[in-house]
Scaffold this motif. Sequence first.
Motif, PDB file in Angstrom:
ATOM      1  N   GLU A  34       0.860  -1.187   0.000  1.00 24.33           N
ATOM      2  CA  GLU A  34       0.000   0.000   0.000  1.00 24.33           C
ATOM      3  C   GLU A  34       0.897   1.238   0.000  1.00 24.33           C
ATOM      4  O   GLU A  34       1.666   1.465   0.932  1.00 24.33           O
ATOM      5  CB  GLU A  34      -0.910   0.006   1.228  1.00 24.33           C
ATOM      6  CG  GLU A  34      -1.875   1.169   1.288  1.00 24.33           C
ATOM      7  CD  GLU A  34      -3.153   0.900   0.497  1.00 24.33           C
ATOM      8  OE1 GLU A  34      -3.754   1.882   0.036  1.00 24.33           O
ATOM      9  OE2 GLU A  34      -3.549  -0.270   0.364  1.00 24.33           O
ATOM     10  N   PHE A  35       0.795   2.060  -1.049  1.00 25.13           N
ATOM     11  CA  PHE A  35       1.602   3.272  -1.175  1.00 25.13           C
ATOM     12  C   PHE A  35       0.678   4.484  -1.246  1.00 25.13           C
ATOM     13  O   PHE A  35      -0.352   4.442  -1.931  1.00 25.13           O
ATOM     14  CB  PHE A  35       2.463   3.228  -2.437  1.00 25.13           C
ATOM     15  CG  PHE A  35       3.476   2.117  -2.468  1.00 25.13           C
ATOM     16  CD1 PHE A  35       4.788   2.337  -2.090  1.00 25.13           C
ATOM     17  CD2 PHE A  35       3.116   0.840  -2.873  1.00 25.13           C
ATOM     18  CE1 PHE A  35       5.719   1.316  -2.113  1.00 25.13           C
ATOM     19  CE2 PHE A  35       4.033  -0.191  -2.905  1.00 25.13           C
ATOM     20  CZ  PHE A  35       5.343   0.044  -2.522  1.00 25.13           C
ATOM     21  N   ALA A  36       1.053   5.546  -0.557  1.00 28.48           N
ATOM     22  CA  ALA A  36       0.278   6.783  -0.619  1.00 28.48           C
ATOM     23  C   ALA A  36       1.210   7.955  -0.887  1.00 28.48           C
ATOM     24  O   ALA A  36       2.285   8.056  -0.289  1.00 28.48           O
ATOM     25  CB  ALA A  36      -0.485   7.014   0.683  1.00 28.48           C
ATOM     26  N   VAL A  37       0.800   8.820  -1.794  1.00 24.62           N
ATOM     27  CA  VAL A  37       1.503  10.073  -2.064  1.00 24.62           C
ATOM     28  C   VAL A  37       0.556  11.196  -1.674  1.00 24.62           C
ATOM     29  O   VAL A  37      -0.562  11.289  -2.198  1.00 24.62           O
ATOM     30  CB  VAL A  37       1.902  10.204  -3.546  1.00 24.62           C
ATOM     31  CG1 VAL A  37       2.616  11.529  -3.786  1.00 24.62           C
ATOM     32  CG2 VAL A  37       2.793   9.033  -3.965  1.00 24.62           C
ATOM     33  N   VAL A  38       0.979  12.029  -0.748  1.00 25.95           N
ATOM     34  CA  VAL A  38       0.133  13.118  -0.248  1.00 25.95           C
ATOM     35  C   VAL A  38       0.519  14.407  -0.959  1.00 25.95           C
ATOM     36  O   VAL A  38       1.646  14.897  -0.826  1.00 25.95           O
ATOM     37  CB  VAL A  38       0.283  13.280   1.274  1.00 25.95           C
ATOM     38  CG1 VAL A  38      -0.651  14.380   1.781  1.00 25.95           C
ATOM     39  CG2 VAL A  38       0.000  11.963   1.988  1.00 25.95           C
TER      40      VAL A  38
ATOM     41  N   VAL B  53       4.369   6.036   2.925  1.00 23.70           N
ATOM     42  CA  VAL B  53       3.659   7.286   2.661  1.00 23.70           C
ATOM     43  C   VAL B  53       4.706   8.329   2.276  1.00 23.70           C
ATOM     44  O   VAL B  53       5.701   8.508   2.982  1.00 23.70           O
ATOM     45  CB  VAL B  53       2.863   7.757   3.896  1.00 23.70           C
ATOM     46  CG1 VAL B  53       2.134   9.065   3.594  1.00 23.70           C
ATOM     47  CG2 VAL B  53       1.884   6.681   4.349  1.00 23.70           C
ATOM     48  N   LEU B  54       4.482   8.996   1.160  1.00 23.78           N
ATOM     49  CA  LEU B  54       5.419  10.006   0.669  1.00 23.78           C
ATOM     50  C   LEU B  54       4.732  11.364   0.674  1.00 23.78           C
ATOM     51  O   LEU B  54       3.555  11.483   0.335  1.00 23.78           O
ATOM     52  CB  LEU B  54       5.900   9.657  -0.746  1.00 23.78           C
ATOM     53  CG  LEU B  54       6.489   8.253  -0.924  1.00 23.78           C
ATOM     54  CD1 LEU B  54       6.910   8.035  -2.365  1.00 23.78           C
ATOM     55  CD2 LEU B  54       7.653   8.021   0.028  1.00 23.78           C
ATOM     56  N   TRP B  55       5.486  12.390   1.051  1.00 29.26           N
ATOM     57  CA  TRP B  55       4.908  13.726   1.230  1.00 29.26           C
ATOM     58  C   TRP B  55       5.286  14.641   0.064  1.00 29.26           C
ATOM     59  O   TRP B  55       6.455  14.852  -0.227  1.00 29.26           O
ATOM     60  CB  TRP B  55       5.414  14.333   2.538  1.00 29.26           C
ATOM     61  CG  TRP B  55       4.741  15.615   2.909  1.00 29.26           C
ATOM     62  CD1 TRP B  55       5.198  16.876   2.702  1.00 29.26           C
ATOM     63  CD2 TRP B  55       3.474  15.749   3.560  1.00 29.26           C
ATOM     64  NE1 TRP B  55       4.298  17.801   3.178  1.00 29.26           N
ATOM     65  CE2 TRP B  55       3.226  17.130   3.708  1.00 29.26           C
ATOM     66  CE3 TRP B  55       2.534  14.836   4.030  1.00 29.26           C
ATOM     67  CZ2 TRP B  55       2.075  17.622   4.322  1.00 29.26           C
ATOM     68  CZ3 TRP B  55       1.380  15.332   4.626  1.00 29.26           C
ATOM     69  CH2 TRP B  55       1.166  16.697   4.766  1.00 29.26           C
ATOM     70  N   ALA B  56       4.261  15.190  -0.597  1.00 23.17           N
ATOM     71  CA  ALA B  56       4.485  16.136  -1.687  1.00 23.17           C
ATOM     72  C   ALA B  56       3.482  17.275  -1.608  1.00 23.17           C
ATOM     73  O   ALA B  56       3.088  17.851  -2.618  1.00 23.17           O
ATOM     74  CB  ALA B  56       4.365  15.415  -3.028  1.00 23.17           C
ATOM     75  N   ALA B  57       3.065  17.603  -0.382  1.00 25.11           N
ATOM     76  CA  ALA B  57       1.955  18.538  -0.209  1.00 25.11           C
ATOM     77  C   ALA B  57       2.408  19.971   0.055  1.00 25.11           C
ATOM     78  O   ALA B  57       2.084  20.882  -0.703  1.00 25.11           O
ATOM     79  CB  ALA B  57       1.047  18.060   0.910  1.00 25.11           C
TER      80      ALA B  57
ATOM     81  N   THR C 244      -9.439  13.194  -4.226  1.00 25.30           N
ATOM     82  CA  THR C 244      -9.408  14.650  -4.084  1.00 25.30           C
ATOM     83  C   THR C 244     -10.481  15.090  -3.097  1.00 25.30           C
ATOM     84  O   THR C 244     -11.436  14.363  -2.812  1.00 25.30           O
ATOM     85  CB  THR C 244      -9.640  15.344  -5.437  1.00 25.30           C
ATOM     86  OG1 THR C 244     -10.872  14.883  -6.005  1.00 25.30           O
ATOM     87  CG2 THR C 244      -8.500  15.038  -6.407  1.00 25.30           C
ATOM     88  N   GLY C 245     -10.303  16.305  -2.573  1.00 25.56           N
ATOM     89  CA  GLY C 245     -11.283  16.859  -1.649  1.00 25.56           C
ATOM     90  C   GLY C 245     -11.188  16.329  -0.233  1.00 25.56           C
ATOM     91  O   GLY C 245     -12.069  16.587   0.586  1.00 25.56           O
ATOM     92  N   HIS C 246     -10.113  15.599   0.071  1.00 29.40           N
ATOM     93  CA  HIS C 246      -9.924  15.049   1.416  1.00 29.40           C
ATOM     94  C   HIS C 246      -8.477  15.255   1.840  1.00 29.40           C
ATOM     95  O   HIS C 246      -7.552  14.980   1.068  1.00 29.40           O
ATOM     96  CB  HIS C 246     -10.268  13.564   1.473  1.00 29.40           C
ATOM     97  CG  HIS C 246     -11.707  13.266   1.222  1.00 29.40           C
ATOM     98  ND1 HIS C 246     -12.674  13.349   2.196  1.00 29.40           N
ATOM     99  CD2 HIS C 246     -12.344  12.889   0.084  1.00 29.40           C
ATOM    100  CE1 HIS C 246     -13.849  13.039   1.679  1.00 29.40           C
ATOM    101  NE2 HIS C 246     -13.683  12.755   0.395  1.00 29.40           N
ATOM    102  N   ALA C 247      -8.292  15.710   3.064  1.00 29.87           N
ATOM    103  CA  ALA C 247      -6.946  15.879   3.608  1.00 29.87           C
ATOM    104  C   ALA C 247      -6.611  14.703   4.511  1.00 29.87           C
ATOM    105  O   ALA C 247      -7.486  14.160   5.202  1.00 29.87           O
ATOM    106  CB  ALA C 247      -6.851  17.185   4.400  1.00 29.87           C
ATOM    107  N   VAL C 248      -5.353  14.309   4.495  1.00 29.00           N
ATOM    108  CA  VAL C 248      -4.894  13.279   5.417  1.00 29.00           C
ATOM    109  C   VAL C 248      -5.010  13.812   6.842  1.00 29.00           C
ATOM    110  O   VAL C 248      -4.625  14.955   7.121  1.00 29.00           O
ATOM    111  CB  VAL C 248      -3.433  12.881   5.097  1.00 29.00           C
ATOM    112  CG1 VAL C 248      -2.867  11.993   6.191  1.00 29.00           C
ATOM    113  CG2 VAL C 248      -3.373  12.155   3.756  1.00 29.00           C
ATOM    114  N   GLU C 249      -5.534  13.007   7.753  1.00 28.73           N
ATOM    115  CA  GLU C 249      -5.790  13.464   9.122  1.00 28.73           C
ATOM    116  C   GLU C 249      -4.724  13.025  10.109  1.00 28.73           C
ATOM    117  O   GLU C 249      -4.556  13.654  11.159  1.00 28.73           O
ATOM    118  CB  GLU C 249      -7.161  12.938   9.573  1.00 28.73           C
ATOM    119  CG  GLU C 249      -8.310  13.474   8.726  1.00 28.73           C
ATOM    120  CD  GLU C 249      -9.514  12.546   8.723  1.00 28.73           C
ATOM    121  OE1 GLU C 249      -9.713  11.831   9.720  1.00 28.73           O
ATOM    122  OE2 GLU C 249     -10.241  12.520   7.712  1.00 28.73           O
TER     123      GLU C 249
END
Length: 425
Positions: free
Chosen positions: A160-164, A257-261, A233-238
């Motif tokens: 499971e990979f997430a890019v924020v 989890v990778l941060w690009a925000a 889209t339309g949702h922020a990581v909490e």
Amino acid sequence: MSHVPPHVVIVGGGFAGLWATRALARDAVRITLVDRRNHHLFQPLLYQVATAGLSAPDIAAPLRHILRRQRNVEVRLGEVASIDTGGRRLGLEDGTALDYDMLVVATGATHAYFGHDEWAPHAPGLKSLDDALGIRRRVLMAFEHAEAADDPAERAAWLEFAVVGGGPTGVELAGTLAEIARHTLKNEFRHIDPAQARIRLVEAGPRVLSTFPERLSEDARRKLEKLGVDVVTGHAVEAIDAEGYVLGGTRVPARTVLWAAGVAASPLGALLGVPLDRAGRVHVGPDLGVPGQPEVFVAGDLAHVEQDGRPVPGVAPAAKQMGAHVARAVRARLAGATPPAFRYRDMGNLATIGRMAAVVDLHGLHLRGLPAWWFWLWVHVLFLIGFRSRLVVLINWAWSYWSYQRHARIIFGRSTRAAPRTPTD
């Protein structure tokens, strides 16, 4: 008595600092370029190092080598600890000091976690080669850990990979991760199918690539989804921790989890003792000078300057233009003249989504798909410093295009996570 040329200290060897240094090559000044790293980095291609498409030397070059023929410059490896604008003195962390006649501060930006700095160890951002190599290790080790895991839930969490963040960096990272999982790693594992990896791109705003026209933004979303990316889209990581993240009140087990925000300006701006904006950028005058300090200029991502009612964006072309302008301003100030006002020439927006897919916005001219991808490739190769870098990048991209392989898949260092135990341990 011999005349001592004015001493210009430039802090930061990025686009703004390097372009200012080179623009003063023919001036009767003594330049000291200070940077905490010994290299200039072509940051727009940093994600390619993070995703194993390029090696670090392909997009970076030693500052001393770049400036070896410029006789009026000295490169100083060090980190600034203090700035005494009244005494015109720069203090370095090693205890030494540099007196200056003119000062240019161009130290760029760093990551911003919107008040949640505790997320940083679990969601690394991408601003330096160290960051890129760390992300590469994290991504490649996730597949290794999944291969070794016996528990299906644990295996799923590793896949499971997430890019924020849905800006250009986030879109490029997500698209490339999908290509790695679907194509690059195909047939290389025995217990997992890398294509089963889930790549999710999370954007708090209503659409990805928000600075692009809506039509191109929607095209980018469709291309990402075609690659297998789950675009939210339309949702922020909490919340983010070592075991996963929370989105829309639901906890998602994810080990990568990778941060690009968010980005924040370099903390060096605070040492100038002048007003900063909410992101920590220095409010500068029209000539990029610091109000009340005529001998100090700020350029690049650290400068807050507005044009036509909007801030100049923190992109590479803007930083280069600021660097060249600051050189003209320094020249004017030393001659007792009034520096001209800075005017940013918008070069348009570009973002690549994956193999043969990109979006380009050039002042109303919109390109998508293969033509945009070729244009993106040409621009980035052209902007690289040095013939070797351009040649190597072209060869590597050509090889990746035909083979789907990414040659830099070497894992450096030890993983920050322990591998799951297996019966043979």
